[in-house]
Scaffold this active site. Structure first.
Site, PDB file in Angstrom:
ATOM      1  N   GLU A  69     -15.062   1.463 -27.864  1.00  0.00           N
ATOM      2  CA  GLU A  69     -13.732   2.071 -27.592  1.00  0.00           C
ATOM      3  C   GLU A  69     -13.020   1.223 -26.807  1.00  0.00           C
ATOM      4  O   GLU A  69     -11.933   0.851 -26.848  1.00  0.00           O
ATOM      5  CB  GLU A  69     -13.792   3.424 -26.779  1.00  0.00           C
ATOM      6  CG  GLU A  69     -13.969   4.686 -27.850  1.00  0.00           C
ATOM      7  CD  GLU A  69     -15.512   4.698 -27.799  1.00  0.00           C
ATOM      8  OE1 GLU A  69     -16.120   5.814 -28.494  1.00  0.00           O
ATOM      9  OE2 GLU A  69     -16.375   3.938 -27.402  1.00  0.00           O
ATOM     10  N   PHE A 131     -19.538  20.184 -23.419  1.00  0.00           N
ATOM     11  CA  PHE A 131     -20.010  18.875 -23.704  1.00  0.00           C
ATOM     12  C   PHE A 131     -18.852  17.799 -24.065  1.00  0.00           C
ATOM     13  O   PHE A 131     -17.968  18.297 -24.589  1.00  0.00           O
ATOM     14  CB  PHE A 131     -20.692  19.377 -25.006  1.00  0.00           C
ATOM     15  CG  PHE A 131     -21.162  18.251 -25.899  1.00  0.00           C
ATOM     16  CD1 PHE A 131     -22.243  17.542 -25.173  1.00  0.00           C
ATOM     17  CD2 PHE A 131     -21.139  17.720 -27.185  1.00  0.00           C
ATOM     18  CE1 PHE A 131     -22.979  16.130 -26.146  1.00  0.00           C
ATOM     19  CE2 PHE A 131     -21.357  16.325 -27.623  1.00  0.00           C
ATOM     20  CZ  PHE A 131     -22.230  15.869 -27.029  1.00  0.00           C
ATOM     21  N   GLN A 132     -19.346  16.737 -23.619  1.00  0.00           N
ATOM     22  CA  GLN A 132     -18.199  15.578 -23.620  1.00  0.00           C
ATOM     23  C   GLN A 132     -16.966  15.897 -23.287  1.00  0.00           C
ATOM     24  O   GLN A 132     -15.719  15.419 -23.858  1.00  0.00           O
ATOM     25  CB  GLN A 132     -18.257  14.972 -25.224  1.00  0.00           C
ATOM     26  CG  GLN A 132     -19.432  14.405 -25.729  1.00  0.00           C
ATOM     27  CD  GLN A 132     -19.189  13.757 -27.114  1.00  0.00           C
ATOM     28  OE1 GLN A 132     -18.352  14.086 -27.932  1.00  0.00           O
ATOM     29  NE2 GLN A 132     -20.186  12.801 -27.299  1.00  0.00           N
ATOM     30  N   LYS A 181      -8.877  19.748 -28.798  1.00  0.00           N
ATOM     31  CA  LYS A 181      -9.157  20.029 -30.421  1.00  0.00           C
ATOM     32  C   LYS A 181      -8.525  21.320 -30.955  1.00  0.00           C
ATOM     33  O   LYS A 181      -8.097  21.251 -32.235  1.00  0.00           O
ATOM     34  CB  LYS A 181     -10.803  20.181 -30.319  1.00  0.00           C
ATOM     35  CG  LYS A 181     -11.344  20.206 -31.534  1.00  0.00           C
ATOM     36  CD  LYS A 181     -12.910  19.992 -31.650  1.00  0.00           C
ATOM     37  CE  LYS A 181     -13.469  19.936 -33.243  1.00  0.00           C
ATOM     38  NZ  LYS A 181     -14.898  19.994 -32.980  1.00  0.00           N
ATOM     39  N   MET A 498     -17.209 -19.488 -13.625  1.00  0.00           N
ATOM     40  CA  MET A 498     -16.439 -19.271 -12.230  1.00  0.00           C
ATOM     41  C   MET A 498     -17.040 -18.854 -10.832  1.00  0.00           C
ATOM     42  O   MET A 498     -16.964 -19.335 -10.022  1.00  0.00           O
ATOM     43  CB  MET A 498     -14.987 -18.508 -12.553  1.00  0.00           C
ATOM     44  CG  MET A 498     -14.072 -18.537 -11.518  1.00  0.00           C
ATOM     45  SD  MET A 498     -13.492 -20.102 -11.075  1.00  0.00           S
ATOM     46  CE  MET A 498     -11.952 -20.078 -12.276  1.00  0.00           C
TER      47      MET A 498
END
Length: 616
Positions: A69, A131-132, A181, A498
């Site tokens: 993602e 969940f999630q 959802k 760096m």
């Protein structure tokens, strides 16, 4: 049960503004089509899955299935930065949404217009640690321009329209739309266009005439003015207006890291990039100026160094579309709120009036002085001490020369980013993409992917470090499968370069956890084999005499991505450099070597070994 309408039927009815019955998910896809979105970068998951079903039927929106993602977010950024349009990414709830946070923070810092769409658990489960589930609105509130939680499917068209409007107007930035959802699954009616209601959102784009006149008065009175140009000029698509103003006023210009290409590097009045690793002429021009005309810049600490000592004799005209930036770090004598395109247009008219009246300023002596600094202290580099070693600066210099100004260059973060800013000549806006404000390692490959999708006819080079490359190189699979032939130059010094440079200068060469083992002593991984495993063309270059041929070979391959492993000198450093937290007057052109300004002819002279100026 009635059969679901086809996308063509829905679109025909929508054009007639006749409400049609659809699911919330169909409403979302139709809204994206109505906003003329052509590409969405994303990954499906449980909560967002209802949206992926009608997305399969869309003939207007291309979905690019990324491998992470964060890659979707950076790809949306790259698309937006290369094209000027809004980039779109999509993810599911919980970890899918939280994986977008870094990209959203990056877009927020660099004012990139992005709309992120995330699925959320069903509205009845919000707040139950389902969940999630994650409170992505709360998590992203500090790093988005605005965000929404949608639980009513009827709101989807309005929210999508508002999100795109907010992301792309005023100071651009990311907007998150989180949709439950059950809202995606429920039936609703879709009609376009929706009624937008944003009573508290009215960005000021036209500058106030009184402030323009006062700015013109300061410009006419100045003896040593400098145009300090930031990324706001790029975002405002004001490069042509900037060029006209520069050629009218004959005022020297510096362009920040985010504004490279706003004025062609070849322009005689361009002094280069200011800041920690800016050119001597740009850094010193700001320090010695008596008037700063800041356009779409935010007086970032990497530009100002120690703020109390920055441009001590200069008055400040500060123009920005975001009033919160004006006087935030440096007090403005003349604040101007407005779009940079409009500000430059009005300033040019005011200066032209002064010229017609014979009251314009004369900066000829100042131009001669800064031109002398530019000649005396060009940005350069020393050849490697080891015979036959490959200088990273040379690689990037030749890459820019061979790929040319019409290409797009996308850098990661670190030494290679600074060298890419210094040694590629930028002649047009939107040709240089990088993570400036947040400094996100892993930005380059997915952002280059997004840029190539948005600008398919341009050559797109990701200039990456061996450290950055290993954070997001899985998106090479996305590029291969979706026929996105980017080119990747891995500047491989086998180190977190760096950090190693700072350890050399400030930590007595104690190299704690900066060795990556990618070219010195081992090849873990072997980037050529990795490229081959992904289905890319893999090349390696280790000798200066092979650089041009290797780049041309990469340029000739257009049927798949190319990865070039440039094995470079390990101890090359980025110069010039202003150590963090000190005055820009202490700029060094090389290690322990600084310009000496009190001589009639400036020259570089050795300095004490106290590189970080801490008295030890």
């Amino acid at each position: 049960m009635h059969p679901a309408p086809t996308p063509a039927q829905v679109a025909q009815q929508a054009r007639a503004r006749t409400p049609v019955e659809v699911t919330g998910a169909q409403s979302l896809v139709l809204s994206l089509e109505a906003m003329e979105v052509d590409t969405v970068f994303g990954i499906p998951g449980g909560a967002i899955l209802p949206a992926y079903d009608p997305l399969l039927d869309s003939v207007k929106v291309r979905h690019v299935l990324v491998r992470h993602e964060q890659g979707a977010g950076h790809a949306a950024e790259g698309y937006a930065s290369a094209t000027g349009r809004v980039g779109v990414c999509m993810a599911t709830s919980g970890p899918g949404a939280t994986n977008l946070v870094t990209a959203l923070a990056d877009a927020y810092m660099d004012s990139v217009p992005v709309v992120a769409i995330t699925g959320q658990v069903a509205s009845s489960a919000i707040g139950t640690d389902a969940f999630q589930e994650a409170d992505i609105r709360g998590i992203t509130m500090p790093v988005t321009k605005h965000n929404y939680l949608v639980t009513d499917p009827a709101e989807i068209p309005r929210v999508i329209a508002e999100a795109f409007h907010i992301a792309s107007t005023g100071r651009p930035g990311p907007v998150l739309v989180d949709i439950s959802k059950d809202a995606l699954q429920a039936r609703t009616s879709f009609a376009w266009p929706p009624r937008i209601s944003l009573p508290g959102y009215h960005p000021v784009t036209r500058p106030h005439g009184k402030q323009i006149r006062e700015a013109a008065r300061l410009i006419a009175a100045a003896k040593r003015p400098v145009l300090y140009v930031g990324g706001g000029v790029i975002r405002a698509e004001a490069s042509e207006e900037l060029r006209r103003f520069v050629e009218l006023s004959q005022i020297p210009v510096v362009t920040t890291l985010m504004a490279r290409g706003a004025l062609p590097d070849s322009h005689e009045l361009h002094l280069g990039m200011p800041g920690m690793h800016g050119s001597v002429s740009a850094v010193t021009g700001l320090q010695k100026s008596d008037l700063l005309i800041a356009l779409g810049a935010r007086f970032d600490d990497r530009v100002t160094g120690q703020l109390s000592t920055f441009a001590p004799d200069a008055k400040v005209i500060h123009a920005d579309i975001d009033p919160a930036e004006i006087s935030k770090n440096r007090k403005a004598d003349v604040p101007i709120v407005g779009d940079c395109k409009a500000v430059l247009t009005d300033l040019a008219e005011a200066v032209e009036n002064d010229m017609d009246a014979g009251t314009a300023g004369d900066y000829s002596a100042w131009r001669s002085r800064v031109a002398g600094w530019k000649r005396t202290f060009p940005v350069g580099y020393t050849e490697p001490a080891e015979e036959g070693a490959l200088a990273p600066q040379y690689v990037i210099e030749r890459l820019g020369a061979i790929a040319g100004p019409e290409a797009v260059y996308v850098a990661g973060v670190g030494q290679h980013q600074m060298w890419a800013a210094q040694f590629v000549q930028y002649e047009r806006p939107n040709s240089w993409l990088n993570s400036g404000g947040l400094g996100t390692m892993g930005y380059s490959v997915p952002a280059a992917m997004g840029a190539k999708v948005g600008e398919p006819d341009r050559t797109v080079w990701a200039i990456d470090g061996d450290g950055c490359f290993q954070m997001t190189n899985q998106e090479l699979a996305t590029c291969v499968i979706n026929n996105i032939p980017i080119k990747v130059a891995v500047i491989n010094n086998s180190s977190l370069g760096m950090v190693r440079q700072w350890q050399t200068l400030f930590y007595n060469e104690r190299y704690s956890n900066t060795d990556l083992h990618t070219s010195v002593g081992s090849r873990v991984p072997d980037f050529v084999k990795l490229a081959d495993a992904y289905g890319c063309a893999g090349l390696r270059c280790e000798r200066p005499e092979d650089v041009d041929e290797t780049i041309r070979q990469a340029m000739a391959i257009d049927d798949r991505p190319v990865v070039v492993d440039f094995v470079v000198e390990r101890d090359a450093m980025v110069w010039p450099m202003v150590p963090a937290g000190v005055s820009n007057d202490l700029i060094q052109v090389a290690r322990d070597t600084a310009p000496q300004w009190d001589r009639e002819e400036s020259e570089a002279v050795p300095q004490p070994t106290d590189a970080d100026h801490d008295g030890r």
